[in-house]
Design an enzyme around this catalytic site. Structure first.
Site, mmCIF file in Angstrom:
data_model
loop_
_atom_site.group_PDB
_atom_site.id
_atom_site.type_symbol
_atom_site.label_atom_id
_atom_site.label_comp_id
_atom_site.label_asym_id
_atom_site.label_seq_id
_atom_site.Cartn_x
_atom_site.Cartn_y
_atom_site.Cartn_z
ATOM 1 N N CYS A 29 46.294 53.898 36.520
ATOM 2 C CA CYS A 29 45.173 52.961 36.363
ATOM 3 C C CYS A 29 44.817 52.322 37.706
ATOM 4 O O CYS A 29 45.590 51.527 38.244
ATOM 5 C CB CYS A 29 45.579 51.908 35.331
ATOM 6 N N CYS A 32 44.642 48.499 37.742
ATOM 7 C CA CYS A 32 46.011 47.968 37.637
ATOM 8 C C CYS A 32 46.656 47.912 39.015
ATOM 9 O O CYS A 32 47.333 46.938 39.357
ATOM 10 C CB CYS A 32 46.872 48.837 36.721
#
Length: 104
Positions: A29, A32
Site C-alpha cells: 500500500c 501506508c
C-alpha cells in the site's frame, strides 16, 4: 517503537492507559508507506501520551475483518479498549497530531 499486532495478541495490546493508535496497513500500500514514517515520528514525540499498534491486514486478517477495514491506511483510536475515533487515508503530520490531541 510501534507494537506489532497479531490475531492472538491484539486485545492485550489495547489494554493501555494511554491513547492507542492502531494503524491498519499493508506492505503493498503506497499511502501506508507514506503515513508510516509520519506516525513513527509522532509516536516518538508523544510517547508519554500514545501507544502505536501496527496491524498488517495481510497477516492479521481476523482483526481487519472484526473492525470492517475496507480501505488502508486506516487509523483507529482506542481509549479503554473502545474505538473513539477513526481516520482513513494518509495525512500530513499536523493533521495527525491534531487528531491525536482531540482524542487524548
Amino acid at each position: 517503537m510501534a507494537k506489532v499486532a497479531t490475531n492472538s495478541n491484539f486485545n492485550e495490546l489495547l489494554q493501555d492507559s494511554k491513547l492507542v493508535v492502531v494503524d491498519f496497513w499493508a506492505t503493498w500500500c503506497g499511502p501506508c508507506r507514506m503515513l508510516s514514517p509520519i506516525l513513527d515520528e509522532v509516536e516518538a514525540e508523544m510517547s508519554s501520551q500514545i501507544t502505536v499498534v501496527k496491524v498488517n491486514v495481510d497477516d492479521a486478517d481476523e482483526i481487519a475483518a472484526q473492525f470492517r477495514i475496507m480501505s488502508i491506511p486506516t487509523l483507529l483510536f482506542f481509549k479503554g479498549g473502545q474505538v473513539v475515533d477513526k481516520t482513513v487515508g494518509a495525512m500530513p503530520k499536523p493533521a495527525l497530531v491534531e487528531k491525536i490531541k482531540a482524542n487524548l
